[in-house]
Design an enzyme around this catalytic site. Structure first.
Site, PDB file in Angstrom:
ATOM      1  N   ASP A 149      27.018 -64.713 -24.165  1.00 14.20           N
ATOM      2  CA  ASP A 149      26.934 -63.872 -25.365  1.00 14.20           C
ATOM      3  C   ASP A 149      26.042 -62.656 -25.107  1.00 14.20           C
ATOM      4  O   ASP A 149      26.532 -61.551 -24.945  1.00 14.20           O
ATOM      5  CB  ASP A 149      26.402 -64.678 -26.561  1.00 14.20           C
TER       6      ASP A 149
ATOM      7  N   ASN B 288      25.157 -54.444 -24.484  1.00 14.49           N
ATOM      8  CA  ASN B 288      23.773 -54.143 -24.888  1.00 14.49           C
ATOM      9  C   ASN B 288      22.943 -55.384 -25.227  1.00 14.49           C
ATOM     10  O   ASN B 288      21.719 -55.293 -25.326  1.00 14.49           O
ATOM     11  CB  ASN B 288      23.761 -53.147 -26.050  1.00 14.49           C
TER      12      ASN B 288
ATOM     13  N   HIS C 196      35.739 -62.725 -32.750  1.00  8.22           N
ATOM     14  CA  HIS C 196      34.706 -63.617 -33.274  1.00  8.22           C
ATOM     15  C   HIS C 196      35.257 -64.223 -34.562  1.00  8.22           C
ATOM     16  O   HIS C 196      35.561 -63.480 -35.497  1.00  8.22           O
ATOM     17  CB  HIS C 196      33.429 -62.841 -33.599  1.00  8.22           C
TER      18      HIS C 196
ATOM     19  N   GLY D 287      30.233 -58.033 -34.272  1.00 10.31           N
ATOM     20  CA  GLY D 287      29.349 -57.459 -35.285  1.00 10.31           C
ATOM     21  C   GLY D 287      28.909 -58.524 -36.267  1.00 10.31           C
ATOM     22  O   GLY D 287      29.409 -59.655 -36.235  1.00 10.31           O
TER      23      GLY D 287
ATOM     24  N   HIS E  45      28.256 -59.275 -24.362  1.00 11.59           N
ATOM     25  CA  HIS E  45      28.098 -57.956 -25.000  1.00 11.59           C
ATOM     26  C   HIS E  45      27.157 -57.131 -24.132  1.00 11.59           C
ATOM     27  O   HIS E  45      26.034 -57.566 -23.849  1.00 11.59           O
ATOM     28  CB  HIS E  45      27.487 -58.108 -26.388  1.00 11.59           C
TER      29      HIS E  45
ATOM     30  N   GLU F 180      31.949 -67.642 -37.074  1.00 13.62           N
ATOM     31  CA  GLU F 180      30.616 -67.731 -36.438  1.00 13.62           C
ATOM     32  C   GLU F 180      29.592 -68.223 -37.468  1.00 13.62           C
ATOM     33  O   GLU F 180      28.566 -68.784 -37.118  1.00 13.62           O
ATOM     34  CB  GLU F 180      30.215 -66.348 -35.891  1.00 13.62           C
TER      35      GLU F 180
ATOM     36  N   PRO G 130      32.002 -48.749 -28.421  1.00 10.57           N
ATOM     37  CA  PRO G 130      31.794 -47.320 -28.157  1.00 10.57           C
ATOM     38  C   PRO G 130      30.955 -46.711 -29.275  1.00 10.57           C
ATOM     39  O   PRO G 130      31.226 -46.955 -30.456  1.00 10.57           O
ATOM     40  CB  PRO G 130      33.208 -46.738 -28.166  1.00 10.57           C
TER      41      PRO G 130
HETATM   42  C1  6MZ Z   1      28.621 -60.973 -33.368  1.00  6.74           C
HETATM   43  C2  6MZ Z   1      27.577 -59.767 -31.708  1.00  6.74           C
HETATM   44  C3  6MZ Z   1      26.784 -60.891 -31.354  1.00  6.74           C
HETATM   45  O1  6MZ Z   1      28.571 -53.665 -28.247  1.00  6.74           O
HETATM   46  O2  6MZ Z   1      26.428 -52.434 -28.220  1.00  6.74           O
HETATM   47  N1  6MZ Z   1      27.205 -58.761 -30.901  1.00  6.74           N
HETATM   48  N2  6MZ Z   1      28.476 -59.816 -32.702  1.00  6.74           N
HETATM   49  N3  6MZ Z   1      27.906 -62.076 -33.097  1.00  6.74           N
HETATM   50  C4  6MZ Z   1      26.965 -62.088 -32.111  1.00  6.74           C
HETATM   51  N4  6MZ Z   1      26.223 -63.223 -31.938  1.00  6.74           N
HETATM   52  C5  6MZ Z   1      24.849 -63.245 -31.650  1.00  6.74           C
HETATM   53  N5  6MZ Z   1      26.016 -60.545 -30.314  1.00  6.74           N
HETATM   54  C6  6MZ Z   1      26.287 -59.232 -30.038  1.00  6.74           C
HETATM   55  O3  6MZ Z   1      26.454 -54.899 -27.758  1.00  6.74           O
HETATM   56  C7  6MZ Z   1      25.744 -55.267 -28.909  1.00  6.74           C
HETATM   57  C8  6MZ Z   1      26.692 -55.529 -30.064  1.00  6.74           C
HETATM   58  O4  6MZ Z   1      27.479 -56.700 -29.792  1.00  6.74           O
HETATM   59  C9  6MZ Z   1      27.773 -57.396 -30.992  1.00  6.74           C
HETATM   60  C10 6MZ Z   1      27.108 -56.612 -32.125  1.00  6.74           C
HETATM   61  O5  6MZ Z   1      28.063 -55.724 -32.687  1.00  6.74           O
HETATM   62  C11 6MZ Z   1      26.019 -55.849 -31.391  1.00  6.74           C
HETATM   63  O6  6MZ Z   1      25.613 -54.677 -32.060  1.00  6.74           O
HETATM   64  P1  6MZ Z   1      27.241 -53.512 -27.585  1.00  6.74           P
HETATM   65  O7  6MZ Z   1      27.328 -53.351 -26.088  1.00  6.74           O
END
Ligand code: 6MZ
Length: 347
Positions: free
Chosen positions: A286, A21, A201, A174, A19, A204, A101
């Protein structure tokens, strides 16, 4: 760097679950903090350090803090280029970045700008001659419901057609405790029909059996986590059978699951279950920034926890190529790259 760390850094790797961010390094966070001192955000609010653990809920609070720091096109461009360079420096040869986005009224950021900026970062990195092929999965945050999911799919469809192969698929992520997959099914179905690859996902957290069963019918092209799929942890044999029958690869993120406390310890990680089944599994980070890790470290931890050799780990990284969303031609190029690197890595 000790010998083991050096081996895993040199090992060519494929990262399929990152991900954007969540992948922001401490160095980049520092740059963002100095751009925005007025936010009064402390560095410690953006990551979970060594030996620390949080509930999954607390992890999602961390993402909210990072989102405050990354709210302009300029920020996104810096974050994405830094993250790509860091993966390249860690020996990742193929990366699928995923990101949701976001629209930010205050900075006049639109979702289309957001997507275009990530694409621009990927293109800029291409010009730097880094040894990494980067693709983009557009993410649906499940908390935002049916309409936003459909809107996101349309955006993904549009950029799949106009990004020269950079946008290859869709991610569903999310907070897993919020919302229900049945509300997102029409959007996911549409994505699949228009040729976007799906990484979802699934399971989880416990007690998502019904949702998982429903979404497995699509079926997805890959599964993120799948922590509670198998019967030993409250899942079911019928879910496992569906995953196996459709040969759906699992993206496994060891440190993330241990730090987020959905898995009690590395030794308890479901990597073992699926690896022993001979099912395709891909080791991923992750959120390398939030969980203070990198892909080399994840490989090293998997090897030391489950007693796997350098040859085993080579096979795992090589087989991950079969699970990528880019074209057959890209797979062949990567297979060739692995062959070329074999003599100098496995001496
Ligand atoms: C589910 C996750 C996550 O999209 O803003 N995100 N969703 N499970 C996880 N396990 C820990 N880790 C991250 O990156 C951040 C977003 O990725 C998802 C969440 O929606 C989080 O807000 P972006 O680049």
């Amino acid at each position: 760097m000790d010998n083991q760390a050096e081996f895993y850094q040199k090992l060519p790797k494929v990262e399929l679950h990152a991900h954007l961010n969540g992948s922001v390094s401490s160095e980049t966070i520092q740059k963002l903090l100095s751009r925005k001192p007025h936010l009064n955000i402390k560095h410690s609010m953006t990551a979970i350090g060594k030996g620390q653990r949080r509930t999954l809920d607390e992890c999602f609070e961390v993402f909210k803090v990072i989102h405050k720091l990354v709210d302009t096109e300029e920020d996104i461009l810096m974050v994405a280029t830094d993250v790509i360079r860091e993966f390249a420096a860690d020996g990742v040869k193929y990366l699928e970045l995923r990101s949701t986005p976001r629209e930010e009224k205050e900075t006049r950021l639109t979702k289309a700008n957001y997507v275009e900026t990530v694409i621009k970062a990927i293109q800029q990195c291409k010009e730097e001659d880094l040894d990494i092929d980067v693709r983009f999965l557009i993410a649906i945050d499940r908390r935002n419901g049916t309409d936003v999911a459909m809107e996101t799919v349309k955006l993904a469809e549009q950029y799949m057609l106009s990004s020269e192969g950079l946008v290859v698929g869709l991610d569903l992520s999310g907070d897993p405790t919020v919302g229900h997959g049945k509300d997102l099914l029409p959007a996911l179905q549409r994505a699949k029909n228009c040729g976007l690859k799906l990484s979802l996902h699934l399971s989880e957290v416990p007690s998502q059996l019904e949702e998982t069963d429903l979404l497995l019918h699509l079926p997805p092209d890959r599964i993120g986590h799948g922590t509670f799929l198998h019967p030993e942890v409250g899942g079911s044999q019928s879910l496992v059978d569906k995953v196996v029958k459709n040969n759906i690869p699992l993206e496994l993120c060891l440190t993330s699951n241990v730090k987020g406390q959905t898995v009690a310890s590395y030794a308890d990680h479901h990597f073992k279950y699926w690896y022993q089944l001979g099912h395709p599994t891909v080791i991923c980070t992750d959120d390398k920034g939030v969980f203070c890790t990198d892909l080399s470290h994840e490989y090293q931890v998997a090897a030391s926890t489950f007693g796997l050799s350098h040859e085993d780990m080579w096979r795992i990284s090589n087989q991950a190529i079969d699970c990528i969303f880019a074209t057959e031609a890209v797979k062949q190029q990567l297979k060739q790259k692995w062959n070329d690197l074999h003599p100098q890595v496995l001496t």
